[in-house]
Enzyme design. Structure first.
Site, PDB file in Angstrom:
ATOM      1  N   ASN A 168       7.896  -1.276   7.351  1.00  0.00           N
ATOM      2  CA  ASN A 168       8.850  -0.394   8.043  1.00  0.00           C
ATOM      3  C   ASN A 168       8.627   1.087   7.781  1.00  0.00           C
ATOM      4  OD1 ASN A 168      11.855   0.250   8.984  1.00  0.00           O
ATOM      5  ND2 ASN A 168      11.634   1.070   6.903  1.00  0.00           N
ATOM      6  N   ASP A 228       2.995   4.455  -2.402  1.00  0.00           N
ATOM      7  CA  ASP A 228       2.684   5.102  -1.127  1.00  0.00           C
ATOM      8  C   ASP A 228       1.897   4.094  -0.298  1.00  0.00           C
ATOM      9  OD1 ASP A 228       1.469   6.511   0.936  1.00  0.00           O
ATOM     10  OD2 ASP A 228       1.027   8.278  -0.292  1.00  0.00           O
ATOM     11  N   VAL A 229       2.481   3.645   0.819  1.00  0.00           N
ATOM     12  CA  VAL A 229       1.834   2.568   1.582  1.00  0.00           C
ATOM     13  C   VAL A 229       0.518   2.999   2.227  1.00  0.00           C
ATOM     14  CG1 VAL A 229       3.989   1.321   2.070  1.00  0.00           C
ATOM     15  CG2 VAL A 229       3.142   3.021   3.718  1.00  0.00           C
ATOM     16  N   LYS A 245       2.475   4.181  17.010  1.00  0.00           N
ATOM     17  CA  LYS A 245       3.266   2.998  17.388  1.00  0.00           C
ATOM     18  C   LYS A 245       2.542   2.188  18.465  1.00  0.00           C
ATOM     19  CE  LYS A 245       6.708   3.992  14.564  1.00  0.00           C
ATOM     20  NZ  LYS A 245       6.979   3.197  13.355  1.00  0.00           N
ATOM     21  N   TYR A 258       2.856  10.393  16.559  1.00  0.00           N
ATOM     22  CA  TYR A 258       3.822   9.298  16.331  1.00  0.00           C
ATOM     23  C   TYR A 258       3.672   8.215  17.398  1.00  0.00           C
ATOM     24  CZ  TYR A 258       8.354   7.046  15.471  1.00  0.00           C
ATOM     25  OH  TYR A 258       9.346   6.132  15.193  1.00  0.00           O
TER      26      TYR A 258
HETATM   27  P1  NAD Z   1      13.863   7.083   7.382  1.00  0.00           P
HETATM   28  O1  NAD Z   1      13.220   8.403   7.287  1.00  0.00           O
HETATM   29  O2  NAD Z   1      15.232   6.906   6.830  1.00  0.00           O
HETATM   30  O3  NAD Z   1      12.952   5.942   6.768  1.00  0.00           O
HETATM   31  C1  NAD Z   1      11.559   6.021   6.602  1.00  0.00           C
HETATM   32  C2  NAD Z   1      11.271   5.597   5.186  1.00  0.00           C
HETATM   33  O4  NAD Z   1       9.857   5.520   4.982  1.00  0.00           O
HETATM   34  C3  NAD Z   1      11.828   6.598   4.165  1.00  0.00           C
HETATM   35  O5  NAD Z   1      12.576   5.892   3.216  1.00  0.00           O
HETATM   36  C4  NAD Z   1      10.577   7.221   3.559  1.00  0.00           C
HETATM   37  O6  NAD Z   1      10.745   7.615   2.213  1.00  0.00           O
HETATM   38  C5  NAD Z   1       9.599   6.062   3.691  1.00  0.00           C
HETATM   39  N1  NAD Z   1       8.215   6.488   3.592  1.00  0.00           N
HETATM   40  C6  NAD Z   1       7.630   7.569   4.171  1.00  0.00           C
HETATM   41  N2  NAD Z   1       6.350   7.655   3.826  1.00  0.00           N
HETATM   42  C7  NAD Z   1       6.100   6.597   2.999  1.00  0.00           C
HETATM   43  C8  NAD Z   1       4.959   6.143   2.310  1.00  0.00           C
HETATM   44  N3  NAD Z   1       3.788   6.797   2.394  1.00  0.00           N
HETATM   45  N4  NAD Z   1       5.066   5.022   1.553  1.00  0.00           N
HETATM   46  C9  NAD Z   1       6.235   4.366   1.458  1.00  0.00           C
HETATM   47  N5  NAD Z   1       7.353   4.753   2.089  1.00  0.00           N
HETATM   48  C10 NAD Z   1       7.287   5.857   2.852  1.00  0.00           C
HETATM   49  O7  NAD Z   1      13.876   6.724   8.950  1.00  0.00           O
HETATM   50  P2  NAD Z   1      14.085   5.333   9.672  1.00  0.00           P
HETATM   51  O8  NAD Z   1      14.606   5.657  11.027  1.00  0.00           O
HETATM   52  O9  NAD Z   1      14.835   4.359   8.837  1.00  0.00           O
HETATM   53  O10 NAD Z   1      12.580   4.851   9.872  1.00  0.00           O
HETATM   54  C11 NAD Z   1      12.143   3.550   9.562  1.00  0.00           C
HETATM   55  C12 NAD Z   1      11.140   3.106  10.610  1.00  0.00           C
HETATM   56  O11 NAD Z   1      11.809   3.008  11.868  1.00  0.00           O
HETATM   57  C13 NAD Z   1       9.983   4.076  10.833  1.00  0.00           C
HETATM   58  O12 NAD Z   1       8.784   3.322  10.960  1.00  0.00           O
HETATM   59  C14 NAD Z   1      10.334   4.739  12.144  1.00  0.00           C
HETATM   60  O13 NAD Z   1       9.186   5.174  12.843  1.00  0.00           O
HETATM   61  C15 NAD Z   1      11.025   3.603  12.869  1.00  0.00           C
HETATM   62  N6  NAD Z   1      11.873   3.989  13.980  1.00  0.00           N
HETATM   63  C16 NAD Z   1      13.021   4.689  13.786  1.00  0.00           C
HETATM   64  C17 NAD Z   1      13.808   5.028  14.875  1.00  0.00           C
HETATM   65  C18 NAD Z   1      15.099   5.776  14.740  1.00  0.00           C
HETATM   66  O14 NAD Z   1      15.695   6.129  15.782  1.00  0.00           O
HETATM   67  N7  NAD Z   1      15.595   6.047  13.553  1.00  0.00           N
HETATM   68  C19 NAD Z   1      13.425   4.638  16.161  1.00  0.00           C
HETATM   69  C20 NAD Z   1      12.240   3.950  16.321  1.00  0.00           C
HETATM   70  C21 NAD Z   1      11.475   3.611  15.222  1.00  0.00           C
END
Ligand code: NAD
Length: 266
Positions: free
Chosen positions: A91, A64-65, A168, A164
């Site tokens: 990420n 857990d990060v 960011k 959120y």
């Molecule tokens: P996602 O939900 O598939 O990925 C997020 C990952 O983070 C998951 O695998 C989850 O298990 C992991 N995670 C959550 N809490 C954690 C913790 N405490 N320790 C370790 N891992 C943890 O969604 P995604 O879209 O791939 O998101 C990845 C990043 O991209 C995030 O930071 C998100 O804010 C950012 N983001 C996504 C989008 C989008 O449109 N999908 C847009 C902008 C930013």
């Protein structure tokens, strides 16, 4: 694709979505990969298997990060396995959406703890190792590279998502401040700001045709992004091809930040 041969990358939140694509792309570019995750043992097992079958190296790193003890243990395990770390793709991220007046402290803390404190903890441990080791010319011009997955919401306010968007926005200042502090040590720190990427985090925004149409109206390029759109930018930012890029966010958003409402309005 840019080469990361011989380098070691840690990718957090890598069992799904953008993180999974970054981990696989960095492995394909020749990096040893630490696959951090919190859920999805089976997915990560398959990823390790696929990377090793293609001649690469990867290890699962469940942690857990947002927990300091788990982050420290993760770095010990990664460095124990591969000797060092050259690249951090920080990420992992979550959303806990709520109208502002109803947002609980638990929702606020959960998002800040993962999205911002998690990035801080991982970046700090990576930087300690970059400083200890310094530049190894055969591998990279830099002593280390950090790539944060930020969001267009480090710039665009987002009603109903105060926790959120704040996380960011904070990440943007963390990135710039430590890039300024560490540039002289040949450490490069940048962010990628995704727009709307099709992943589990925003499933509601694209899973029905109506929702996908409404989302596309916010994207001048007219398509919802794919995780690989972010992964290719991450590999490039981790490589020496982007050696003169430091302390900035590269938005990968199909033009979302062009304020498409003003194409006809205003
Ligand atoms: P996602 O939900 O598939 O990925 C997020 C990952 O983070 C998951 O695998 C989850 O298990 C992991 N995670 C959550 N809490 C954690 C913790 N405490 N320790 C370790 N891992 C943890 O969604 P995604 O879209 O791939 O998101 C990845 C990043 O991209 C995030 O930071 C998100 O804010 C950012 N983001 C996504 C989008 C989008 O449109 N999908 C847009 C902008 C930013």
């Amino acid at each position: 694709m840019a080469s990361l041969t011989g380098q070691t990358a840690l990718v957090t939140g890598a069992s799904s979505g953008i993180g999974k694509a970054i981990a696989l792309a960095m492995a394909a570019a020749g990096a040893n990969v630490g696959i951090n995750y919190i859920a999805g043992d089976d997915v990560v097992e398959q990823m390790v298997h696929d990377i090793e079958s293609s001649g690469g190296r990867a290890i699962p790193l469940k942690a857990d990060v947002s927990r300091e003890d788990e982050v420290l243990a993760m770095f010990r395990k990664l460095i124990g396995a591969f000797g060092t770390v050259d690249i951090l793709a920080s990420n992992a991220g979550i959303q806990k959406d709520s109208p502002f007046a109803n947002m609980t402290l638990a929702q606020w803390n959960a998002v800040l703890n993962v999205n911002l404190t998690g990035a801080f903890l991982c970046a700090r441990e990576a930087v300690k190792e970059f400083l200890r080791r310094g530049v190894v010319k055969e591998r990279s011009l830099a002593a280390g590279k950090i790539i944060f997955t930020s969001s267009v919401h480090e710039v665009i306010p987002w009603a109903g998502h105060a926790n959120y968007a704040t996380s960011k926005g904070g990440l943007a200042m963390l990135m710039k401040t430590i890039a300024q502090e560490l540039a002289s040590e040949k450490i490069r720190i940048n962010s990628i700001g995704p727009g709307a990427i099709k992943t589990p985090i925003n499933r509601k925004a694209w899973e029905t045709p109506e929702a996908a149409d409404a989302l596309r109206r916010l994207i001048p390029s007219g398509r919802i992004g794919e995780p690989k759109d972010i992964a290719s930018a991450a590999v490039w930012l981790a490589s020496d091809e982007s050696d003169y890029i430091n302390g900035t966010t590269i938005f990968v958003d199909g033009g979302m930040l062009l304020y498409p409402g003003f194409r006809t309005g205003g």
